[in-house]
Design an enzyme around this catalytic site. Structure first.
Site, PDB file in Angstrom:
ATOM      1  N   ASP A 145      -7.697  -2.944   6.701  1.00  0.00           N
ATOM      2  CA  ASP A 145      -6.519  -1.950   6.274  1.00  0.00           C
ATOM      3  C   ASP A 145      -6.360  -1.058   7.230  1.00  0.00           C
ATOM      4  O   ASP A 145      -6.678  -1.278   8.496  1.00  0.00           O
ATOM      5  CB  ASP A 145      -7.077  -1.107   5.110  1.00  0.00           C
ATOM      6  CG  ASP A 145      -5.831  -0.804   4.165  1.00  0.00           C
ATOM      7  OD1 ASP A 145      -5.926  -1.232   2.954  1.00  0.00           O
ATOM      8  OD2 ASP A 145      -5.006  -0.329   4.631  1.00  0.00           O
ATOM      9  N   ILE A 146      -5.138  -0.559   7.278  1.00  0.00           N
ATOM     10  CA  ILE A 146      -4.450   0.314   8.207  1.00  0.00           C
ATOM     11  C   ILE A 146      -5.349   1.444   8.480  1.00  0.00           C
ATOM     12  O   ILE A 146      -5.452   2.285   9.513  1.00  0.00           O
ATOM     13  CB  ILE A 146      -2.937   0.906   8.099  1.00  0.00           C
ATOM     14  CG1 ILE A 146      -2.238   1.406   9.087  1.00  0.00           C
ATOM     15  CG2 ILE A 146      -3.010   1.528   6.718  1.00  0.00           C
ATOM     16  CD1 ILE A 146      -1.988   0.381  10.005  1.00  0.00           C
ATOM     17  N   ARG A 147      -6.011   1.785   7.550  1.00  0.00           N
ATOM     18  CA  ARG A 147      -7.018   3.071   7.373  1.00  0.00           C
ATOM     19  C   ARG A 147      -8.398   2.715   6.505  1.00  0.00           C
ATOM     20  O   ARG A 147      -8.272   1.730   5.901  1.00  0.00           O
ATOM     21  CB  ARG A 147      -6.323   4.319   6.835  1.00  0.00           C
ATOM     22  CG  ARG A 147      -6.204   3.985   5.221  1.00  0.00           C
ATOM     23  CD  ARG A 147      -5.418   5.568   4.840  1.00  0.00           C
ATOM     24  NE  ARG A 147      -4.069   5.541   5.376  1.00  0.00           N
ATOM     25  CZ  ARG A 147      -3.060   5.008   4.871  1.00  0.00           C
ATOM     26  NH1 ARG A 147      -3.193   4.004   3.989  1.00  0.00           N
ATOM     27  NH2 ARG A 147      -1.780   5.113   5.408  1.00  0.00           N
ATOM     28  N   ASP A 190      -3.215  -3.281  11.622  1.00  0.00           N
ATOM     29  CA  ASP A 190      -1.815  -3.153  11.400  1.00  0.00           C
ATOM     30  C   ASP A 190      -1.412  -4.752  10.990  1.00  0.00           C
ATOM     31  O   ASP A 190      -1.351  -5.323  11.996  1.00  0.00           O
ATOM     32  CB  ASP A 190      -1.256  -2.438  12.196  1.00  0.00           C
ATOM     33  CG  ASP A 190       0.132  -2.371  12.207  1.00  0.00           C
ATOM     34  OD1 ASP A 190       0.905  -1.774  12.750  1.00  0.00           O
ATOM     35  OD2 ASP A 190       0.651  -2.997  11.068  1.00  0.00           O
ATOM     36  N   TYR A 193      11.703  -2.870  -2.689  1.00  0.00           N
ATOM     37  CA  TYR A 193      10.499  -3.659  -3.044  1.00  0.00           C
ATOM     38  C   TYR A 193      10.866  -5.052  -3.693  1.00  0.00           C
ATOM     39  O   TYR A 193      10.449  -6.001  -3.016  1.00  0.00           O
ATOM     40  CB  TYR A 193       9.508  -2.664  -3.916  1.00  0.00           C
ATOM     41  CG  TYR A 193       8.364  -3.473  -4.382  1.00  0.00           C
ATOM     42  CD1 TYR A 193       8.258  -3.819  -5.771  1.00  0.00           C
ATOM     43  CD2 TYR A 193       7.349  -3.494  -3.382  1.00  0.00           C
ATOM     44  CE1 TYR A 193       7.043  -4.456  -6.288  1.00  0.00           C
ATOM     45  CE2 TYR A 193       6.244  -4.198  -3.838  1.00  0.00           C
ATOM     46  CZ  TYR A 193       5.705  -4.666  -5.440  1.00  0.00           C
ATOM     47  OH  TYR A 193       4.709  -5.152  -5.602  1.00  0.00           O
TER      48      TYR A 193
HETATM   49  C1  VAH Z   1       4.964  -1.299  -8.686  1.00  0.00           C
HETATM   50  N1  VAH Z   1       2.576  -1.786  -9.448  1.00  0.00           N
HETATM   51  O1  VAH Z   1       5.094  -0.553  -9.645  1.00  0.00           O
HETATM   52  C2  VAH Z   1       3.840  -2.411  -8.687  1.00  0.00           C
HETATM   53  C3  VAH Z   1       4.245  -3.642  -9.508  1.00  0.00           C
HETATM   54  C4  VAH Z   1       5.651  -4.587 -11.410  1.00  0.00           C
HETATM   55  C5  VAH Z   1       5.011  -3.395 -10.704  1.00  0.00           C
HETATM   56  O2  VAH Z   1       5.121  -4.465  -8.408  1.00  0.00           O
HETATM   57  O3  VAH Z   1       5.802  -1.144  -7.863  1.00  0.00           O
END
Ligand code: VAH
Length: 310
Positions: A32-34, A50, A140
């Site tokens: 992990d990074i940390r 990283d 995301y």
């Molecule tokens: C989020 N736990 O909340 C993640 C997930 C479907 C939710 O991708 O961003």
């Protein structure tokens, strides 16, 4: 040997413990990074890494003779909205690094997590099918949709054995989640025990697909252990367990903590949740590799309150 990238995260931690139990502590390298909790650090080999640094990753893979990688590092939905370019860089360049290692035959198998966040406001919200409109409205979600396309491309073009699951919101007690929109469903259990009250950042009727972590880890290992020929989907599989609203999880907690009180103060995460499905159709995963969930809301609440009370 197996490398877990993002081993200190909500899923990475549980994958590390489960895979070490299954294969032996020195077969599974956590990174992990940390650094993470002592119980993770003491459970076997750990490397600071990283995931966006190809040379560093290649060195760890060579040194530990890695042939399987679980890439669990990512910036989740709420945080990614605050830092879009950092989220894109981490979520995509870590994936390109791992896919290219496989293309160069330096590793032989990859697990990469997708999410129900790949679906957007135009996607049918009930029993969202495996193949449907995907126009994610979050950074995301865009990174997960793009990642799915790249996984499928590297499989079809270069024969890379990459496997993926569109995780719902995940509920677990061993670690806290980091920066997700579904994190309320973990925080609520901690607060219920500590303060008998919780202020929820989503509205009471926001229904979202959810899964207890034990089911999510089992789905991941069942997919990774399936014969390659059974895997017809090389973007990412829908998997489902349950859907519930904040008020339903509050009621489920109140059956064990009668004085539990919930209040609602929706914040910017409400718009993210509103763009996602409320339930998922996982018939493809059931058909191709026999997926079946075990934990419903009642069993999840029992397990969470029991383990958090220890
Ligand atoms: C989020 N736990 O909340 C993640 C997930 C479907 C939710 O991708 O961003």
């Amino acid at each position: 040997n197996i490398l877990i990238i993002g081993a200190c995260g909500q899923i990475g931690t549980e994958l590390t413990f489960t895979l070490r139990e299954k294969h032996g502590r020195d077969i599974v390298i956590a990174s992990d990074i940390r650094e993470g909790h002592d119980n993770l650090m003491d459970s076997g080999p750990f490397e600071l890494l990283d995931a966006t640094d190809y040379d560093a990753l290649e060195e760890v893979v060579a040194y530990y003779e890695i042939d399987e990688v679980y890439l669990m590092a990512a910036m989740l939905s709420a945080t990614a909205e605050k830092f879009p370019m950092r989220a894109w860089n981490l979520n995509m360049n870590s994936l390109f690094n791992v896919l290219n290692l496989a293309k160069e035959k330096k590793i032989s198998k990859i697990f990469w997590p997708s999410s129900i966040a790949v679906f957007g406001p135009k996607t049918p919200k009930e029993n969202t099918p495996q193949n449907t409109i995907m126009a994610p409205s979050t950074v995301y979600g865009i990174s997960k949709q793009s990642g799915e396309r790249w996984c499928e491309y590297y499989h079809n073009k270069f024969g890379v054995d990459v496997r993926s699951i569109r995780y719902p919101g995940l509920i677990s007690w061993k670690t806290m989640p980091g920066g997700g929109t579904t994190d309320y469903a973990v925080e609520i259990y901690h607060k219920a025990l500590a303060e008998k009250t919780y202020t929820c950042f989503l509205s009471e009727d926001t229904s979202l697909p959810m899964m207890f972590m034990d089911d999510a880890i089992r789905a991941t290992l069942e997919l990774m252990e399936s014969d390659s020929g059974k895997i017809k989907v090389r973007s990412a599989y829908n998997v489902a367990a349950m859907s519930f609203t904040p008020s339903e999880v509050a009621q489920s907690i109140a059956t064990q903590i009668p004085e539990f009180k919930m209040t609602y103060e929706p914040d910017s995460r409400q718009a993210i949740a509103d763009s996602w499905p409320s339930s998922i159709d996982d018939s493809e995963a059931r058909k191709d590799w026999g997926w079946k969930s075990v934990f419903n809301l009642e069993k999840t609440t029992q397990d969470m309150l029991k383990n958090l009370s220890k």
